[in-house]
Design a protein around this motif. Structure first.
Motif, PDB file in Angstrom:
ATOM      1  N   GLY A  76       0.807  -1.211   0.000  1.00  0.00           N
ATOM      2  CA  GLY A  76       0.000   0.000   0.000  1.00  0.00           C
ATOM      3  C   GLY A  76       0.842   1.263   0.000  1.00  0.00           C
ATOM      4  O   GLY A  76       0.539   2.226  -0.712  1.00  0.00           O
ATOM      5  N   VAL A  77       1.908   1.273   0.789  1.00  0.00           N
ATOM      6  CA  VAL A  77       2.789   2.448   0.838  1.00  0.00           C
ATOM      7  C   VAL A  77       3.465   2.666  -0.510  1.00  0.00           C
ATOM      8  O   VAL A  77       3.533   3.795  -1.004  1.00  0.00           O
ATOM      9  N   VAL A  78       3.949   1.586  -1.121  1.00  0.00           N
ATOM     10  CA  VAL A  78       4.572   1.704  -2.443  1.00  0.00           C
ATOM     11  C   VAL A  78       3.552   2.210  -3.466  1.00  0.00           C
ATOM     12  O   VAL A  78       3.858   3.081  -4.288  1.00  0.00           O
TER      13      VAL A  78
ATOM     14  N   ALA B 155       1.168   9.124  -5.879  1.00  0.00           N
ATOM     15  CA  ALA B 155       1.380  10.533  -5.532  1.00  0.00           C
ATOM     16  C   ALA B 155       2.331  11.199  -6.519  1.00  0.00           C
ATOM     17  O   ALA B 155       2.133  12.356  -6.898  1.00  0.00           O
ATOM     18  N   PHE B 156       3.348  10.472  -6.947  1.00  0.00           N
ATOM     19  CA  PHE B 156       4.321  11.042  -7.870  1.00  0.00           C
ATOM     20  C   PHE B 156       3.905  10.904  -9.329  1.00  0.00           C
ATOM     21  O   PHE B 156       4.256  11.732 -10.158  1.00  0.00           O
ATOM     22  N   MET B 157       3.189   9.829  -9.638  1.00  0.00           N
ATOM     23  CA  MET B 157       2.757   9.568 -11.022  1.00  0.00           C
ATOM     24  C   MET B 157       1.316   9.075 -10.998  1.00  0.00           C
ATOM     25  O   MET B 157       1.067   7.867 -11.074  1.00  0.00           O
ATOM     26  N   PRO B 158       0.342  10.000 -10.900  1.00  0.00           N
ATOM     27  CA  PRO B 158      -1.053   9.600 -10.720  1.00  0.00           C
ATOM     28  C   PRO B 158      -1.623   8.717 -11.845  1.00  0.00           C
ATOM     29  O   PRO B 158      -2.381   7.803 -11.577  1.00  0.00           O
ATOM     30  N   LEU B 159      -1.271   9.003 -13.081  1.00  0.00           N
ATOM     31  CA  LEU B 159      -1.771   8.200 -14.192  1.00  0.00           C
ATOM     32  C   LEU B 159      -0.667   7.273 -14.672  1.00  0.00           C
ATOM     33  O   LEU B 159      -0.034   7.497 -15.697  1.00  0.00           O
ATOM     34  N   SER B 160      -0.450   6.223 -13.899  1.00  0.00           N
ATOM     35  CA  SER B 160       0.641   5.300 -14.215  1.00  0.00           C
ATOM     36  C   SER B 160       0.191   3.876 -13.940  1.00  0.00           C
ATOM     37  O   SER B 160      -0.950   3.619 -13.573  1.00  0.00           O
ATOM     38  N   GLY B 161       1.117   2.958 -14.080  1.00  0.00           N
ATOM     39  CA  GLY B 161       0.844   1.556 -13.815  1.00  0.00           C
ATOM     40  C   GLY B 161       0.573   1.256 -12.355  1.00  0.00           C
ATOM     41  O   GLY B 161       0.118   0.162 -12.022  1.00  0.00           O
ATOM     42  N   PHE B 162       0.846   2.223 -11.481  1.00  0.00           N
ATOM     43  CA  PHE B 162       0.551   2.003 -10.068  1.00  0.00           C
ATOM     44  C   PHE B 162      -0.949   1.818  -9.836  1.00  0.00           C
ATOM     45  O   PHE B 162      -1.345   1.219  -8.840  1.00  0.00           O
TER      46      PHE B 162
END
Length: 115
Positions: free
Chosen positions: A75-77, A83-90
């Motif tokens: 969850g933290v990752v 937070a740093f890349m909102p529209l990403s693979g995260f």
């Protein structure tokens, strides 16, 4: 919980995400105009996601659920990545995180009901 009756879904999803991420890194590397840093991070995090997925599968099979500490780390990752890349693979990591949290919650309810 008998591990033979349930497929370790959260870990399998992490392995799938990591495999796709690694494949994208390799595809970026083979492109004529590739960014070395982007290729490195795609491949690096893909391999890490596969390794984390394998560990998650082992825990799901051994315990029947993912421990809270593993879910917290994932969850933290995920939150820091979003937070740093909102529209990403995260965003895709929210799926195995949700599946793992659901399994943990079910196991938690069963443990408290037994006492």
């Amino acid at each position: 919980m008998d591990s033979k009756t349930r497929f370790p879904l959260a870990g399998a999803l992490m392995i799938f995400i990591g495999t796709v991420h690694t494949a994208l890194g390799v595809a970026l590397f083979t492109a004529d105009d590739h960014d070395v840093e982007l290729t490195f991070w795609f491949t690096e995090f893909g391999v890490l996601a596969v390794g984390f997925g394998i560990a998650m599968i082992a825990l799901e099979r051994a315990l029947g659920y993912l421990p809270g500490a593993v879910l917290l780390a994932l969850g933290v990752v995920t939150v820091s990545g979003l937070a740093f890349m909102p529209l990403s693979g995260f965003l895709t990591v929210l799926v195995p995180l949700g599946v793992g949290a659901f399994g943990w919650w079910r196991a938690r309810d069963k443990r408290f009901a037994a006492t």
